[in-house]
Structure formats: structure tokens, C-alpha cells
Design an enzyme around this catalytic site. Structure first.
Site, PDB file in Angstrom:
ATOM      1  N   ASP A 173     -76.577 -59.557 -10.794  1.00  0.00           N
ATOM      2  CA  ASP A 173     -77.367 -60.381 -11.429  1.00  0.00           C
ATOM      3  C   ASP A 173     -77.516 -61.857 -10.891  1.00  0.00           C
ATOM      4  O   ASP A 173     -78.492 -62.437 -11.218  1.00  0.00           O
ATOM      5  CB  ASP A 173     -76.785 -60.485 -12.971  1.00  0.00           C
ATOM      6  CG  ASP A 173     -75.298 -60.719 -13.059  1.00  0.00           C
ATOM      7  OD1 ASP A 173     -74.597 -60.107 -12.065  1.00  0.00           O
ATOM      8  OD2 ASP A 173     -74.783 -61.301 -14.083  1.00  0.00           O
ATOM      9  N   ASP A 224     -63.767 -57.147 -21.893  1.00  0.00           N
ATOM     10  CA  ASP A 224     -64.004 -58.576 -21.256  1.00  0.00           C
ATOM     11  C   ASP A 224     -64.136 -59.668 -22.256  1.00  0.00           C
ATOM     12  O   ASP A 224     -64.846 -59.257 -23.120  1.00  0.00           O
ATOM     13  CB  ASP A 224     -64.725 -58.641 -19.929  1.00  0.00           C
ATOM     14  CG  ASP A 224     -66.129 -58.099 -20.531  1.00  0.00           C
ATOM     15  OD1 ASP A 224     -66.256 -57.009 -21.488  1.00  0.00           O
ATOM     16  OD2 ASP A 224     -67.345 -58.746 -20.409  1.00  0.00           O
ATOM     17  N   GLU A 225     -64.184 -60.868 -21.944  1.00  0.00           N
ATOM     18  CA  GLU A 225     -64.522 -62.058 -22.762  1.00  0.00           C
ATOM     19  C   GLU A 225     -64.240 -62.008 -24.172  1.00  0.00           C
ATOM     20  O   GLU A 225     -65.001 -61.990 -24.791  1.00  0.00           O
ATOM     21  CB  GLU A 225     -65.928 -62.120 -22.233  1.00  0.00           C
ATOM     22  CG  GLU A 225     -66.254 -62.473 -20.764  1.00  0.00           C
ATOM     23  CD  GLU A 225     -67.518 -62.773 -20.303  1.00  0.00           C
ATOM     24  OE1 GLU A 225     -67.775 -63.284 -19.353  1.00  0.00           O
ATOM     25  OE2 GLU A 225     -68.532 -61.891 -20.964  1.00  0.00           O
ATOM     26  N   ARG A 255     -78.632 -55.567 -22.823  1.00  0.00           N
ATOM     27  CA  ARG A 255     -79.473 -57.092 -23.133  1.00  0.00           C
ATOM     28  C   ARG A 255     -80.927 -56.793 -22.668  1.00  0.00           C
ATOM     29  O   ARG A 255     -81.837 -57.367 -23.443  1.00  0.00           O
ATOM     30  CB  ARG A 255     -78.904 -57.858 -21.831  1.00  0.00           C
ATOM     31  CG  ARG A 255     -77.644 -58.714 -22.158  1.00  0.00           C
ATOM     32  CD  ARG A 255     -76.590 -58.080 -22.927  1.00  0.00           C
ATOM     33  NE  ARG A 255     -75.649 -58.979 -23.119  1.00  0.00           N
ATOM     34  CZ  ARG A 255     -74.570 -58.938 -22.407  1.00  0.00           C
ATOM     35  NH1 ARG A 255     -74.616 -58.466 -21.128  1.00  0.00           N
ATOM     36  NH2 ARG A 255     -73.627 -60.024 -22.713  1.00  0.00           N
ATOM     37  N   TYR A 265     -71.957 -58.991  -7.737  1.00  0.00           N
ATOM     38  CA  TYR A 265     -72.785 -59.317  -9.055  1.00  0.00           C
ATOM     39  C   TYR A 265     -74.240 -59.279  -8.526  1.00  0.00           C
ATOM     40  O   TYR A 265     -74.692 -60.352  -8.000  1.00  0.00           O
ATOM     41  CB  TYR A 265     -72.312 -60.509  -9.972  1.00  0.00           C
ATOM     42  CG  TYR A 265     -71.164 -59.836 -11.061  1.00  0.00           C
ATOM     43  CD1 TYR A 265     -70.323 -59.185 -10.510  1.00  0.00           C
ATOM     44  CD2 TYR A 265     -71.468 -60.610 -12.269  1.00  0.00           C
ATOM     45  CE1 TYR A 265     -69.467 -58.705 -11.529  1.00  0.00           C
ATOM     46  CE2 TYR A 265     -70.284 -60.169 -13.159  1.00  0.00           C
ATOM     47  CZ  TYR A 265     -69.470 -59.278 -12.895  1.00  0.00           C
ATOM     48  OH  TYR A 265     -68.464 -58.856 -13.872  1.00  0.00           O
ATOM     49  N   TRP A 268     -63.041 -58.009 -11.619  1.00  0.00           N
ATOM     50  CA  TRP A 268     -64.511 -58.809 -11.497  1.00  0.00           C
ATOM     51  C   TRP A 268     -64.357 -60.289 -11.409  1.00  0.00           C
ATOM     52  O   TRP A 268     -64.930 -61.070 -10.493  1.00  0.00           O
ATOM     53  CB  TRP A 268     -65.502 -58.737 -12.765  1.00  0.00           C
ATOM     54  CG  TRP A 268     -64.946 -59.065 -14.115  1.00  0.00           C
ATOM     55  CD1 TRP A 268     -64.015 -58.603 -14.880  1.00  0.00           C
ATOM     56  CD2 TRP A 268     -65.353 -60.218 -14.640  1.00  0.00           C
ATOM     57  NE1 TRP A 268     -63.790 -59.296 -15.901  1.00  0.00           N
ATOM     58  CE2 TRP A 268     -64.830 -60.362 -15.975  1.00  0.00           C
ATOM     59  CE3 TRP A 268     -66.581 -61.098 -14.374  1.00  0.00           C
ATOM     60  CZ2 TRP A 268     -65.093 -61.385 -16.800  1.00  0.00           C
ATOM     61  CZ3 TRP A 268     -66.930 -62.372 -15.239  1.00  0.00           C
ATOM     62  CH2 TRP A 268     -66.143 -62.286 -16.567  1.00  0.00           C
ATOM     63  N   HIS A 294     -67.711 -58.628 -27.327  1.00  0.00           N
ATOM     64  CA  HIS A 294     -69.422 -58.239 -27.051  1.00  0.00           C
ATOM     65  C   HIS A 294     -69.550 -57.179 -27.984  1.00  0.00           C
ATOM     66  O   HIS A 294     -70.087 -56.116 -27.636  1.00  0.00           O
ATOM     67  CB  HIS A 294     -69.182 -57.634 -25.436  1.00  0.00           C
ATOM     68  CG  HIS A 294     -69.256 -58.896 -24.578  1.00  0.00           C
ATOM     69  ND1 HIS A 294     -70.352 -59.518 -24.267  1.00  0.00           N
ATOM     70  CD2 HIS A 294     -68.406 -59.295 -23.818  1.00  0.00           C
ATOM     71  CE1 HIS A 294     -70.190 -60.525 -23.327  1.00  0.00           C
ATOM     72  NE2 HIS A 294     -68.922 -60.613 -23.153  1.00  0.00           N
ATOM     73  N   ASP A 323     -73.436 -54.033 -26.664  1.00  0.00           N
ATOM     74  CA  ASP A 323     -72.928 -55.229 -26.366  1.00  0.00           C
ATOM     75  C   ASP A 323     -73.524 -56.056 -27.569  1.00  0.00           C
ATOM     76  O   ASP A 323     -74.138 -55.505 -28.496  1.00  0.00           O
ATOM     77  CB  ASP A 323     -73.899 -55.830 -24.933  1.00  0.00           C
ATOM     78  CG  ASP A 323     -72.722 -56.996 -24.313  1.00  0.00           C
ATOM     79  OD1 ASP A 323     -72.436 -57.998 -24.977  1.00  0.00           O
ATOM     80  OD2 ASP A 323     -72.343 -56.753 -23.139  1.00  0.00           O
TER      81      ASP A 323
HETATM   82  C1  ACM Z   1     -68.153 -59.506 -17.077  1.00  0.00           C
HETATM   83  O1  ACM Z   1     -68.840 -59.973 -16.215  1.00  0.00           O
HETATM   84  N1  ACM Z   1     -68.220 -59.954 -18.286  1.00  0.00           N
HETATM   85  C2  ACM Z   1     -67.337 -58.288 -16.964  1.00  0.00           C
END
Ligand code: ACM
Ligand code: ZN
Length: 561
Positions: free
Chosen positions: A441, A347-348, A188, A439, A414, A284, A217
């Protein structure tokens, strides 16, 4: 500094021998106790009498000429010489007795009880002797010794009149967990190689030993892959920042050549830090897809993404060419990164495109899969086989458990309690990074520039974390390798990384390193105050919220930095 007496019970016979040896010199007056503030707290610290003061012509003895033990000697030499202006010399001979005005870093292969990373330090008026069975332990001894000296040790210029001294003491220390990690998202926002070196030094200072490097990503592919040059020629650059207008034809980005990666791995190894690359799939992945559109179901992504959020475009699980691509990419990754683990994200991964894709649907039918979740499991299992073929183990975010997982993969918890519990029940090893504790962030205090969906994770919350999460049964505890603090960088370009991770990393390191059991937050804050002074001298820009608002509600709103 709390003296952790209860820790004794869990120590082995050899360690108990140490205890007996030093039991004559245990007690310190409160005044002396306040002299020493180490984070993360060592297992055991006992004060003696007198002090060791550094004099002109200090000798540092270490056998090794490279690796973490040599780094330990070099670190102390450089800091002591720079801050005091004194001559300090490294000697590679090992003296047979205590030498006045010396620091001895001694490898002792005899004491198994200290493990791969433990160490002892004995400070007397004559000098300092650190002992460890492995070189990593000597590095951690040096990181501790660094914190025993006054903060001025960290000065990058000579401090007039500085006299460095340490009270006589004995420390016995080893970590609670073997996986003490930090994840940095360099997709990012791209981070310069020199910055990564600096970041690794900060990690080592807090005895973190895993650098999880998020390299790919949607918003940028950052790792040179020789077979697929477009990944970095095209996929490492995006037009504009987070949807901002694309001005003057300037693209944003950057990437690491394989030579850069080798430099980072070599630098990290000297600091006892393992480097685990993350190559995201099947979600991603739009920077890869923008570079090679055939990787997606319907070739709908031709630009590297400029907006944050979760992208629906995903690697096609029905095309053999996608597995061929991953096979080739992972072959280069496996050759480049020496660590036994490769992180595959996982993920996601939104399934919308798979639902509409004839190839993905055909794959579901052919393989007798129930649904797209099982298709993800099929994808992940094939990738694990590729990694195993290259001698690597697979780790992924907790969604890799979706639809079923082999018991050999490591699951990074997570967000999904059910996947975490399923993985533990399945016998998988886990690394714990729950969003609400780990986390980085998320902001440390409620502030004016955080996205609305983000929760606040105050320092005290991080300190209250235990990687052995509630519900893990005693017989499952061995499956928890440790913990990791991720920093996703949508809102944290390089210049904001220190602010995001500190001082919370100090708390997190104590969670991972220091003994189990009730922790004393007040005692931690007391030691953190000394740590703030050190960070100030180092010129590190930590978040001052806790320091400036001690005792006030942690929900106070602060302006953006
Ligand atoms: C994540 O925070 N998408 C692993
Ligand atoms: Zn498809």
C-alpha cells in the site's frame, strides 16, 4: 539469466544425479542466455543446443484430470492455441518415450529432493518434458514454461505469423520458502469475485502460494455468516466514501456469500494457492459492532465507519456474549475454509474503551491480569482455543504477542521488532511482512497523492528484503515460514490493485522463491524487462515508474496515476 552454480552444493544426491546427467550440455553463448528471462529466478538453468518449436497438432500429456497438474496442461494449451491458432490437444495417457511435438507433464514420486513444489524441465528439439513429485510442481513448471516462450504467448487473440519456440535447456527448481504470501484487504474496498480470480492468476504466475484474505475491518464486513445475517445485510455497506458526503442514499460495499468463498477456494486450489481468511478482532471490528452493538463495551457504534485511521471502538473483552459471537463466527469460518490456519488480526487494538469499561476491568481483576495488554493476551488465548477446537491453528499480526502468547500461534511480523524477537525466542513460527520492505500500500515512488505518513517502498528496497531478518540466529531460521506482502486498500480500490502490487510482486516473489545469498539486482532488472513485455501483452496495468526512470533516483516525485 544467471546460472546459479553455487546452488549445487545445497542440492541433494538425487538432484546431483540430474546435474551429472546434464553436465555435458551446460554452456550457453551470451546471445542464447539473453533469450530466457524467468522471474522468480530458477535454482539452476543450463542451456543445451538447438531449439524446440511448437508445430500444428501439439500434444500435451498429463495424467491428472483436475487439480494443479491439469491446470498446468490447460494453461499451456489455452495460451499456445489462442496465440498461434494451432490445434493443441491434452492427452491423459502417459507416453513411455519422448514424443515429437509434445509437452509432457510427468508426476515422478521418486525424487524427494524437489519437495512439494519443485520441478525439472528439459527442453530438447523434440519437445518439453517437465517432471515433479507433486502436482504443484507441474503447475510451477508450466508457469516457468510460459515465461520461456516469447511474450506474444500471452496474447488473448491470434498473433499472425507467431512461431513459438524455446532454446534447448534444463531447469531444476524449487522454492526457498514454503509460505509465499500476499494479503489483500477487501474490507476497505470490496473486490469483485471475478477480480479475485484474476488476482489469484497473477499470484500463481509469480509462484505465490498463500492468499491471505482480509475480510473484515472497521469499514466493512465482507463474509456471509449464516448465524449473524446483519453482518452483511448492514455491516457490508457504508454511507459514503472515506468521509465523503452520503449522496442519494447510495451506500458503498459488497460481500462474499459462502458460495462465493467456496468458488474462490476451489479456483485457488487449482493454482496451488491456500486461502487464509482474516477475521479481525478485538480491534478493527466496528463493522461487526455497528451490526451488533452489544459486542462493544458501551454500544457506541451504530454506523459502519466511513473514515480511515484507527478506531477506538473495540470488542468488549468482559462480556461472555462476545466470545459466544466469535465461537459461532469461527465455527462457520472453520467449516468454510479448509486451510489449517485462520488469521485473527489482533493489530492496533486501542485500549481506551477497555480502561473505562467496568466489565473489562472486572475481567482483569477476576483473571488476575496485570493490565489491558494482558487482557488482550487473555482474549487472544481464548480465541486460539476456539480455533484449536475446530482443528485450526491461529495466526495474527505481531501484537498478538502483547501480554504473552502460546507457543503454538503463528506471528505475522509487520511493525514491532520487540514482539517479533520475543515470538522467535518463544519458539513461535513467524511470517515476515515488515512495513518498510513488504507493504504494497506504500507507494513505489514519491508521488503526489500519497498520504504524508506513508513511506516510499521502491522496487530495489523490496528486492533487498530477506525474510530471515537480521538478528534471527541460525538455529531459529526454521521458525521463519516465509514472507507476505500486504496490500491495505484504503487508497487502492480494485482498479488500482495491479498498479500497487506490480512490478514489486516480481521482486518479492524472487525473495521468497529463489535461492538464498547475494542477489544480482541488475540481472533481475534485465529479466524484469522481459516481464514488463509479458504484462503489457496480458493487459496488466503495472506501475511504470521503474521502467521509465531506470537509473534515476528512486525518490523522484511522480504524478498520481
Ligand atoms: C497492520 O498493518 N495494521 C497490520
Ligand atoms: Zn468492555
Amino acid at each position: 539469466m544467471t546460472i546459479f552454480r553455487t546452488a549445487r552444493q545445497s542440492l541433494t544426491a538425487t538432484l546431483a544425479g540430474w546435474m551429472l546427467l546434464f553436465s555435458g550440455q551446460i554452456f550457453a553463448s551470451p546471445g542464447e542466455v539473453s533469450n530466457v528471462h524467468v522471474v522468480p529466478a530458477p535454482l539452476l538453468l543450463e542451456y543445451g543446443s538447438g531449439r524446440f518449436g511448437v508445430e500444428q497438432g501439439l500434444n500435451i500429456f498429463v495424467k491428472d484430470k483436475s487439480g494443479p497438474a491439469f491446470t498446468a496442461a490447460e494453461l499451456l494449451r489455452e495460451k499456445i492455441a489462442t496465440s498461434t491458432g494451432l490445434d493443441v490437444e491434452i492427452k491423459h495417457s502417459i507416453p513411455s518415450k519422448a514424443i515429437p511435438n509434445s509437452i509432457q507433464l510427468l508426476a515422478t514420486d521418486t525424487d524427494d529432493s524437489l519437495g512439494d513444489e519443485g520441478y525439472t524441465i528439459n527442453v530438447t528439439s523434440r519437445g518439453i518434458i517437465a517432471r515433479a513429485p507433486k502436482a504443484a510442481g507441474l503447475l510451477y513448471a508450466a508457469e516457468t514454461i510460459r515465461q520461456l516462450f516469447p511474450a506474444e504467448l500471452e496474447s488473448k487473440a491470434q498473433v499472425p505469423g507467431l512461431k513459438l519456440s524455446i532454446p534447448a535447456l534444463t531447469i531444476i527448481d524449487k522454492p526457498r520458502f514454503k509460505w509465499r504470501g500476499c494479503m489483500l484487504d477487501c474490507s476497505r474496498h470490496f473486490m469483485e469475485k471475478e477480480f479475485i480470480f484474476h488476482y489469484l492468476q497473477v499470484l500463481a504466475y509469480y509462484k505465490i502460494n498463500v492468499f491471505h484474505w482480509h475480510l473484515t475491518d472497521d469499514q466493512g464486513w465482507r463474509l456471509e455468516i449464516r448465524k449473524y445475517p446483519r453482518l452483511t445485510e448492514f455491516g457490508a455497506w457504508r454511507k459514503g466514501e472515506n468521509g465523503a458526503p452520503f449522496e442519494d442514499g447510495k451506500t458503498y460495499g459488497g460481500f462474499y456469500t459462502q458460495e462465493d468463498v467456496r468458488d474462490v477456494i476451489a479456483f485457488a486450489r487449482k493454482l496451488n494457492i491456500r486461502v487464509i481468511p482474516e477475521i479481525e478482532m478485538p480491534g478493527h471490528s466496528s463493522a461487526a459492532i455497528a451490526s451488533y452493538p452489544y459486542l462493544s463495551c458501551n454500544e457506541d457504534m451504530t454506523e459502519v465507519r466511513t473514515e480511515w485511521g484507527i478506531e477506538k471502538t473495540i470488542l468488549c473483552a468482559g462480556k461472555e456474549s462476545v466470545f459466544e459471537f466469535e465461537e459461532n463466527v469461527l465455527a462457520e469460518v472453520a467449516e468454510l475454509f479448509p486451510d489449517e490456519y485462520v488469521h485473527i488480526g489482533g493489530d492496533e487494538a486501542l485500549k481506551d474503551k477497555w480502561k473505562q469499561c467496568p466489565r473489562c476491568q472486572a475481567r482483569i481483576k477476576e483473571e488476575g491480569l496485570k493490565d489491558e495488554q494482558e487482557l488482550q493476551s487473555y482474549f487472544v488465548k481464548r480465541i486460539e482455543k476456539i480455533l484449536n477446537k475446530h482443528g485450526k491453528k491461529m495466526i495474527g499480526w505481531d501484537e498478538i504477542y502483547q501480554g504473552g502468547l502460546s507457543s503454538t500461534a503463528v506471528v505475522q511480523y509487520w511493525n514491532h521488532d520487540d514482539y517479533f524477537r520475543g515470538a522467535i525466542a518463544n519458539g513461535n513460527h513467524v511470517v515476515t511482512s515488515p512495513t518498510k520492505f513488504a507493504y504494497f500500500d506504500y507507494p513505489e515512488s514519491e508521488n503526489t497523492d500519497k498520504p504524508k505518513w506513508m513511506r516510499v517502498t521502491p522496487l530495489s528496497k523490496v528486492y533487498s528484503f530477506d525474510p530471515i531478518i537480521e538478528g534471527v540466529e541460525p538455529w531459529q531460521e526454521h521458525l521463519v515460514l516465509g514472507g507476505e506482502a500486504p496490500l491495505w486498500t484504503e487508497h487502492a480500490p480494485q482498479e488500482r490493485v495491479e498498479f500497487q502490487i506490480l512490478p514489486r510482486l516480481a521482486a518479492f516473489s524472487e525473495v521468497l522463491w529463489s535461492r538464498r545469498g547475494p542477489k544480482d539486482y541488475e540481472d533481475f532488472l534485465n529479466r524484469l524487462d522481459a516481464n514488463y513485455l509479458r504484462l503489457d501483452v496480458m493487459g496488466i496495468k503495472y506501475n511504470p515508474f521503474e521502467k521509465e526512470n531506470r537509473g534515476k533516483p528512486e525518490t523522484a516525485v511522480t504524478p498520481a496515476p
